[in-house]
Design an enzyme around this catalytic site. Structure first.
Site, mmCIF file in Angstrom:
data_model
loop_
_atom_site.group_PDB
_atom_site.id
_atom_site.type_symbol
_atom_site.label_atom_id
_atom_site.label_comp_id
_atom_site.label_asym_id
_atom_site.label_seq_id
_atom_site.Cartn_x
_atom_site.Cartn_y
_atom_site.Cartn_z
ATOM 1 N N GLU A 190 0.806 -1.238 0.000
ATOM 2 C CA GLU A 190 0.000 0.000 0.000
ATOM 3 C C GLU A 190 0.835 1.283 0.000
ATOM 4 O O GLU A 190 0.591 2.195 0.775
ATOM 5 C CB GLU A 190 -0.978 -0.026 1.190
ATOM 6 C CG GLU A 190 -1.874 -1.248 1.158
ATOM 7 C CD GLU A 190 -2.807 -1.382 2.371
ATOM 8 O OE1 GLU A 190 -2.786 -0.507 3.249
ATOM 9 O OE2 GLU A 190 -3.561 -2.361 2.413
ATOM 10 N N ASN A 226 2.050 -5.261 -3.106
ATOM 11 C CA ASN A 226 0.635 -5.539 -2.834
ATOM 12 C C ASN A 226 -0.127 -4.240 -2.561
ATOM 13 O O ASN A 226 0.353 -3.386 -1.817
ATOM 14 C CB ASN A 226 0.567 -6.448 -1.591
ATOM 15 C CG ASN A 226 -0.804 -7.033 -1.314
ATOM 16 O OD1 ASN A 226 -1.423 -7.612 -2.208
ATOM 17 N ND2 ASN A 226 -1.281 -6.896 -0.086
ATOM 18 N N HIS A 239 -10.523 -5.849 -2.488
ATOM 19 C CA HIS A 239 -11.585 -5.593 -1.508
ATOM 20 C C HIS A 239 -12.696 -4.834 -2.236
ATOM 21 O O HIS A 239 -12.546 -3.637 -2.532
ATOM 22 C CB HIS A 239 -11.048 -4.735 -0.354
ATOM 23 C CG HIS A 239 -10.050 -5.442 0.497
ATOM 24 N ND1 HIS A 239 -10.385 -6.511 1.309
ATOM 25 C CD2 HIS A 239 -8.726 -5.251 0.678
ATOM 26 C CE1 HIS A 239 -9.310 -6.925 1.954
ATOM 27 N NE2 HIS A 239 -8.278 -6.185 1.586
ATOM 28 N N GLU A 271 -6.400 -10.554 -1.216
ATOM 29 C CA GLU A 271 -7.235 -10.275 -0.033
ATOM 30 C C GLU A 271 -8.701 -10.170 -0.426
ATOM 31 O O GLU A 271 -9.430 -9.292 0.053
ATOM 32 C CB GLU A 271 -6.785 -8.970 0.645
ATOM 33 C CG GLU A 271 -5.313 -8.946 1.039
ATOM 34 C CD GLU A 271 -4.879 -7.684 1.772
ATOM 35 O OE1 GLU A 271 -5.751 -6.888 2.208
ATOM 36 O OE2 GLU A 271 -3.657 -7.491 1.905
ATOM 37 N N ASP A 278 -12.466 -9.970 -0.919
ATOM 38 C CA ASP A 278 -13.795 -10.034 -0.300
ATOM 39 C C ASP A 278 -14.714 -9.128 -1.097
ATOM 40 O O ASP A 278 -14.255 -8.156 -1.705
ATOM 41 C CB ASP A 278 -13.797 -9.705 1.209
ATOM 42 C CG ASP A 278 -13.123 -8.409 1.599
ATOM 43 O OD1 ASP A 278 -12.998 -7.494 0.762
ATOM 44 O OD2 ASP A 278 -12.714 -8.294 2.772
HETATM 45 O O1 G3I Z 1 -4.624 -6.502 19.163
HETATM 46 C C1 G3I Z 1 -5.843 -5.894 19.570
HETATM 47 C C2 G3I Z 1 -6.457 -6.682 20.671
HETATM 48 O O2 G3I Z 1 -5.593 -6.691 21.783
HETATM 49 C C3 G3I Z 1 -7.813 -6.083 21.034
HETATM 50 O O3 G3I Z 1 -8.462 -6.946 21.928
HETATM 51 C C4 G3I Z 1 -8.682 -5.897 19.810
HETATM 52 C C5 G3I Z 1 -9.951 -5.151 20.132
HETATM 53 O O4 G3I Z 1 -10.639 -4.789 18.966
HETATM 54 O O5 G3I Z 1 -7.981 -5.171 18.817
HETATM 55 C C6 G3I Z 1 -6.811 -5.873 18.418
HETATM 56 O O6 G3I Z 1 -6.130 -5.364 17.308
HETATM 57 C C7 G3I Z 1 -6.842 -5.219 16.111
HETATM 58 C C8 G3I Z 1 -6.427 -6.307 15.108
HETATM 59 O O7 G3I Z 1 -7.002 -6.061 13.856
HETATM 60 C C9 G3I Z 1 -6.829 -7.710 15.535
HETATM 61 O O8 G3I Z 1 -8.221 -7.814 15.592
HETATM 62 C C10 G3I Z 1 -6.489 -3.860 15.566
HETATM 63 O O9 G3I Z 1 -7.022 -2.877 16.424
HETATM 64 C C11 G3I Z 1 -7.031 -3.683 14.191
HETATM 65 O O10 G3I Z 1 -6.518 -2.471 13.669
HETATM 66 C C12 G3I Z 1 -6.579 -4.829 13.306
HETATM 67 O O11 G3I Z 1 -7.175 -4.662 12.030
HETATM 68 C C13 G3I Z 1 -6.529 -5.313 10.983
HETATM 69 C C14 G3I Z 1 -6.173 -4.289 9.911
HETATM 70 O O12 G3I Z 1 -5.621 -4.948 8.785
HETATM 71 C C15 G3I Z 1 -5.167 -3.267 10.439
HETATM 72 O O13 G3I Z 1 -4.785 -2.389 9.444
HETATM 73 C C16 G3I Z 1 -7.471 -6.358 10.406
HETATM 74 O O14 G3I Z 1 -7.650 -7.415 11.359
HETATM 75 C C17 G3I Z 1 -6.919 -6.936 9.111
HETATM 76 O O15 G3I Z 1 -7.906 -7.730 8.480
HETATM 77 C C18 G3I Z 1 -6.558 -5.799 8.171
HETATM 78 O O16 G3I Z 1 -6.014 -6.361 7.005
HETATM 79 C C19 G3I Z 1 -5.626 -5.423 6.003
HETATM 80 C C20 G3I Z 1 -4.374 -5.977 5.348
HETATM 81 O O17 G3I Z 1 -3.378 -6.234 6.323
HETATM 82 C C21 G3I Z 1 -3.854 -5.009 4.280
HETATM 83 N N1 G3I Z 1 -4.890 -4.664 3.338
HETATM 84 C C22 G3I Z 1 -6.164 -4.209 3.894
HETATM 85 C C23 G3I Z 1 -6.689 -5.220 4.917
HETATM 86 C C24 G3I Z 1 -8.054 -4.817 5.453
HETATM 87 O O18 G3I Z 1 -7.994 -3.606 6.154
#
Ligand code: G3I
Length: 304
Positions: free
Chosen positions: A127, A169, A205, A234, A236
């Site tokens: 990105e 990516n 996405h 990725e 969806d």
């Molecule tokens: O680690 C904490 C945890 O301790 C807490 O309990 C929980 C409460 O909501 O949050 C947890 O962290 C979150 C993590 O996902 C695990 O659920 C983060 O706040 C959250 O920001 C994180 O989001 C991820 C996101 O990337 C971050 O940018 C998503 O799961 C993940 O699916 C998403 O994936 C990205 C790819 O890496 C890149 N391309 C886009 C894609 C979708 O956004």
């Protein structure tokens, strides 16, 4: 064939999913994972904040359950992601200049060396381009270390793990537009100058505001024509019922029509596993039942 992985394999491709380590103990989740998928991407567990929580102190414990599960179930691994402006550890977020550049190089060297020989493809840089219509690089602490940060990342990854495919990516690059044109120009330049790059990942996405583009296949093909692989990384698609099913089939057909499209990864298993809160963008419902989108995906793979 009767599963996504086996049907994709019959065309010489893989079918993968993002996996969250914390869900592997859910037997419905793990059951679908092991029945349907032959490639996995750690949804968060290989990102910079997870693997280097304090500077030069590396931790692979969050990803370990995913890696060992994959190994024992004959699933290959896409590595995600070595250099990205998001999900950096706090210490890196506050760095800049030469110190940050050196930290990035050290991070890539250490992580890619740790997993050397075990990763099918790495998202080396994720990105890095802007969403505005100007085709510019995205402003970030990494970008401000100098425009050559992306090629330095790729050269560093190649030196650390010569057997992994190295991918750039991104999202909103799925059709031909200013952003994908800019990525295209970068890849063309890298190829001309011998910067090591093997693949481009198209996150894919999709939702109402960002539907499957009409020139999706043509866009994958023009990148493949540069002499590298393309992967759907990725996937969806927000929606439901037959409309969603038709869109999934279109994506599968586009990949199958491009010889160098290696495979497709969906970004989660059940709708309830999706990063899109409250959405229904995936192939299985919250109970793990196959949706119409699953059936159309399977049928499209088998038609190829
Ligand atoms: O680690 C904490 C945890 O301790 C807490 O309990 C929980 C409460 O909501 O949050 C947890 O962290 C979150 C993590 O996902 C695990 O659920 C983060 O706040 C959250 O920001 C994180 O989001 C991820 C996101 O990337 C971050 O940018 C998503 O799961 C993940 O699916 C998403 O994936 C990205 C790819 O890496 C890149 N391309 C886009 C894609 C979708 O956004």
């Amino acid at each position: 064939a009767t599963t996504l992985g086996a049907s994709a394999a019959a065309t010489g491709r893989y079918f993968g999913t993002a996996v969250a380590a914390g869900k592997l103990s859910d037997s419905t989740y793990a059951g679908i994972l092991d029945r349907e998928f032959d490639m996995v991407t750690a949804e968060n567990e290989m990102k910079w904040d997870a693997t280097e929580p304090s500077q030069n102190s590396f931790s692979y414990s969050r990803a370990e359950p995913i890696v060992s599960h994959a190994r024992s179930h004959n699933q290959r691994i896409r590595g995600h992601a070595l250099a990205w402006h998001q999900q950096q550890p706090g210490w890196a977020q506050s760095m800049s200049g030469t110190a940050l550049r050196n930290a990035m190089v050290n991070h890539i060297t250490q992580v890619a060396t740790h997993y050397r020989g075990q990763i099918y493809a790495w998202d080396v840089v994720n990105e890095a381009f802007d969403d505005g219509g100007n085709g510019a690089r995205r402003d970030s602490n990494l970008q401000r270390t100098g425009n050559d940060w992306i090629e330095v990342a790729f050269r560093t990854a190649r030196a650390a793990d010569p057997s992994a495919k190295l991918c750039y990516n991104d999202y909103n690059t799925d059709g031909q537009n200013a952003k994908s044109n800019a990525v295209y120009a970068m890849v063309q330049d890298f190829k001309a100058r011998g910067v090591p790059i093997d693949c481009v990942g198209f996150q894919s996405h999709f939702n109402q505001a960002s539907p499957v583009p009409s020139d999706y296949q043509a866009n994958l093909q023009r990148f493949a024509n540069l002499g590298l692989d393309v992967q759907i990384t990725e996937l969806d698609i927000e929606g439901s019922g037959q409309a969603q099913a038709d869109n999934y089939a279109r994506v599968v057909r586009a990949c199958l029509a491009v010889t160098r499209c290696n495979g497709i990864t969906v970004w989660g298993i059940r709708d309830t596993d999706s990063w899109r809160a409250g959405g229904t963008p995936l192939l299985f419902d919250g109970n793990g039942n196959k949706k119409a989108a699953y059936t159309s995906t399977l049928n499209a793979l088998n038609a190829g």
